[in-house]
Design a protein around this motif. Sequence first.
Motif, mmCIF file in Angstrom:
data_model
loop_
_atom_site.group_PDB
_atom_site.id
_atom_site.type_symbol
_atom_site.label_atom_id
_atom_site.label_comp_id
_atom_site.label_asym_id
_atom_site.label_seq_id
_atom_site.Cartn_x
_atom_site.Cartn_y
_atom_site.Cartn_z
ATOM 1 N N THR A 255 -3.807 7.968 -7.316
ATOM 2 C CA THR A 255 -5.144 8.305 -7.806
ATOM 3 C C THR A 255 -5.827 7.138 -8.503
ATOM 4 N N ASP A 256 -5.165 6.003 -8.535
ATOM 5 C CA ASP A 256 -5.716 4.839 -9.230
ATOM 6 C C ASP A 256 -6.719 4.113 -8.343
ATOM 7 N N SER A 257 -7.731 3.507 -8.977
ATOM 8 C CA SER A 257 -8.739 2.767 -8.216
ATOM 9 C C SER A 257 -8.141 1.556 -7.512
ATOM 10 N N ASP A 258 -7.041 1.020 -8.062
ATOM 11 C CA ASP A 258 -6.386 -0.127 -7.423
ATOM 12 C C ASP A 258 -5.898 0.233 -6.018
ATOM 13 N N PHE A 259 -5.339 1.435 -5.890
ATOM 14 C CA PHE A 259 -4.846 1.868 -4.581
ATOM 15 C C PHE A 259 -5.994 1.970 -3.581
ATOM 16 N N ASN A 260 -7.110 2.556 -4.003
ATOM 17 C CA ASN A 260 -8.274 2.671 -3.118
ATOM 18 C C ASN A 260 -8.806 1.300 -2.710
ATOM 19 N N THR A 261 -8.786 0.360 -3.660
ATOM 20 C CA THR A 261 -9.286 -0.987 -3.380
ATOM 21 C C THR A 261 -8.377 -1.712 -2.388
ATOM 22 N N MET A 262 -7.077 -1.500 -2.516
ATOM 23 C CA MET A 262 -6.132 -2.086 -1.569
ATOM 24 C C MET A 262 -6.398 -1.574 -0.151
ATOM 25 N N VAL A 263 -6.648 -0.281 -0.051
ATOM 26 C CA VAL A 263 -6.921 0.325 1.261
ATOM 27 C C VAL A 263 -8.215 -0.236 1.852
ATOM 28 N N VAL A 264 -9.238 -0.393 1.003
ATOM 29 C CA VAL A 264 -10.509 -0.949 1.468
ATOM 30 C C VAL A 264 -10.298 -2.375 1.999
ATOM 31 N N ALA A 265 -9.540 -3.172 1.270
ATOM 32 C CA ALA A 265 -9.269 -4.546 1.712
ATOM 33 C C ALA A 265 -8.546 -4.554 3.061
ATOM 34 N N TYR A 266 -7.576 -3.670 3.210
ATOM 35 C CA TYR A 266 -6.827 -3.597 4.467
ATOM 36 C C TYR A 266 -7.726 -3.140 5.624
ATOM 37 N N ASN A 267 -8.628 -2.204 5.355
ATOM 38 C CA ASN A 267 -9.546 -1.739 6.401
ATOM 39 C C ASN A 267 -10.503 -2.846 6.845
ATOM 40 N N ILE A 268 -10.965 -3.649 5.888
ATOM 41 C CA ILE A 268 -11.820 -4.794 6.242
ATOM 42 C C ILE A 268 -11.050 -5.766 7.125
ATOM 43 N N TYR A 269 -9.810 -5.987 6.777
ATOM 44 C CA TYR A 269 -8.949 -6.886 7.566
ATOM 45 C C TYR A 269 -8.797 -6.367 8.998
ATOM 46 N N LYS A 270 -8.498 -5.068 9.147
ATOM 47 C CA LYS A 270 -8.314 -4.494 10.488
ATOM 48 C C LYS A 270 -9.605 -4.566 11.305
ATOM 49 N N LYS A 271 -10.734 -4.320 10.653
ATOM 50 C CA LYS A 271 -12.013 -4.343 11.334
ATOM 51 C C LYS A 271 -12.335 -5.747 11.866
ATOM 52 N N LEU A 272 -12.121 -6.758 11.025
ATOM 53 C CA LEU A 272 -12.411 -8.129 11.441
ATOM 54 C C LEU A 272 -11.446 -8.603 12.527
ATOM 55 N N ARG A 273 -10.198 -8.180 12.405
ATOM 56 C CA ARG A 273 -9.224 -8.584 13.429
ATOM 57 C C ARG A 273 -9.554 -7.926 14.764
ATOM 58 N N LYS A 274 -10.023 -6.685 14.718
ATOM 59 C CA LYS A 274 -10.408 -5.985 15.940
ATOM 60 C C LYS A 274 -11.589 -6.669 16.619
ATOM 61 N N GLU A 275 -12.437 -7.336 15.803
ATOM 62 C CA GLU A 275 -13.581 -8.062 16.338
ATOM 63 C C GLU A 275 -13.222 -9.501 16.733
ATOM 64 N N ILE B 71 0.837 -1.207 0.000
ATOM 65 C CA ILE B 71 0.000 0.000 0.000
ATOM 66 C C ILE B 71 0.866 1.249 0.000
ATOM 67 N N GLU B 72 1.966 1.200 0.730
ATOM 68 C CA GLU B 72 2.887 2.347 0.777
ATOM 69 C C GLU B 72 3.488 2.618 -0.592
ATOM 70 N N ILE B 73 3.889 1.543 -1.287
ATOM 71 C CA ILE B 73 4.442 1.714 -2.644
ATOM 72 C C ILE B 73 3.378 2.264 -3.588
ATOM 73 N N ALA B 74 2.148 1.727 -3.473
ATOM 74 C CA ALA B 74 1.056 2.184 -4.334
ATOM 75 C C ALA B 74 0.704 3.647 -4.075
ATOM 76 N N SER B 75 0.798 4.075 -2.818
ATOM 77 C CA SER B 75 0.470 5.464 -2.478
ATOM 78 C C SER B 75 1.447 6.439 -3.114
ATOM 79 N N GLU B 76 2.651 5.959 -3.412
ATOM 80 C CA GLU B 76 3.668 6.813 -4.025
ATOM 81 C C GLU B 76 3.628 6.763 -5.551
ATOM 82 N N THR B 77 3.187 5.617 -6.103
ATOM 83 C CA THR B 77 3.238 5.422 -7.557
ATOM 84 C C THR B 77 1.890 5.587 -8.247
ATOM 85 N N ILE B 78 0.816 5.105 -7.598
ATOM 86 C CA ILE B 78 -0.516 5.193 -8.228
ATOM 87 C C ILE B 78 -1.546 5.721 -7.218
#
Length: 351
Positions: free
Chosen positions: A48-68, A39-46
């Motif tokens: 504004t790309d939808s791929d970067f946003n999708t990666m962040v969404v996937a990571y947020n889902i992961y953090k939410k489920l782990r917190k639960e 995600i860090e590499i994507a934030s520097e290279t892409i």
Amino acid sequence: MIKIIMSKILIIYVDIDDDLGKIGVDTPAIGEEKVKKAIEIASETIPTDSDFNTMVVAYNIYKKLRKENNNVEIAFISGSEKSNVESQIDFAKKLDKAIEITNAEEAIIVYDSPEDAKAIPIIQSKLKVIGIERVIVEQYRGVEETYVLLGRYIRKAISDPRFARIFLGVPGIILIIIGIFSLLNLTIYATPAILIVVGLALLVRGLRIDEYIEQWWENSTIMVIAAIISIISTIIGIVEGYYVGITIKVYDVSSVFEILTVILPFIVFAVVVLFGAKAISKVMNKDIKVWHDIFRIISIIIIYYMIVLISKNFEENIIGVQLQTMYTLSIITMVLVSLYVVFSIIEKRLT
């Protein structure tokens, strides 16, 4: 709200066309540390790309489920830049590796494009899918943002081989046709030729014929070359038959046979080339069933000569010879069928 369960859940970000590989991220990227690095590499290279946003969404889902307190892991998995089939095969291999490492039993899929959706059936065949999240990124409609978005799509159309075939290849062929027809003073035929090229391009892309040819080429180059030769031979035969047909004033049985005898050699040659290439492929693979193709070639050649002989008899209107020819053709047919049955029995015993 995702139900809390004890079995291992794998959050999968799907990147079927390997955009991650283009920015230097190797996949499968498994675990929080590797995912955060991607995600860090994507934030520097892409950024504004939808791929970067999708990666962040996937990571947020992961953090939410782990917190639960769910038993959860995350992985970014990509395919490749090759054809659709090969990309899906690469994705499946990487998915197997991720499953082996994480011991996951269930999956939540996160993706953003219709191309990535092709990975869903692959995941479903290996894991129980309990959630699917498609990320749709809203775009601002201002003039500046529109130009940026348009430039991004143009760049992708030029650099991505899958899109370049259509967006560069077809216009290139059209320009060549216009140039050649202009030099030959045949511009009246340019429009029909262009329509044919565009129609063929749409047909090939719409039915994914190019992907099948590419896959066929990789599996058997000999067969592709033989197919091209066969198509050319068939086209030449049809053209020759057309020119003979337009010279005929009265159409009857003999005139039909006349056209047939002109076209048939080209068709027979095309079929023999195909079966010959198939036989060569089997010989290279040490396949005992090569005799099937050799038998077909011999049968086609014999039948061709019999048809030519029958057509000549019709032209000369020799009834007795016609009956004798039909009798001979029947005998040859029975002999060929008998030989095929014998060879089939021998093949079964040998295998």
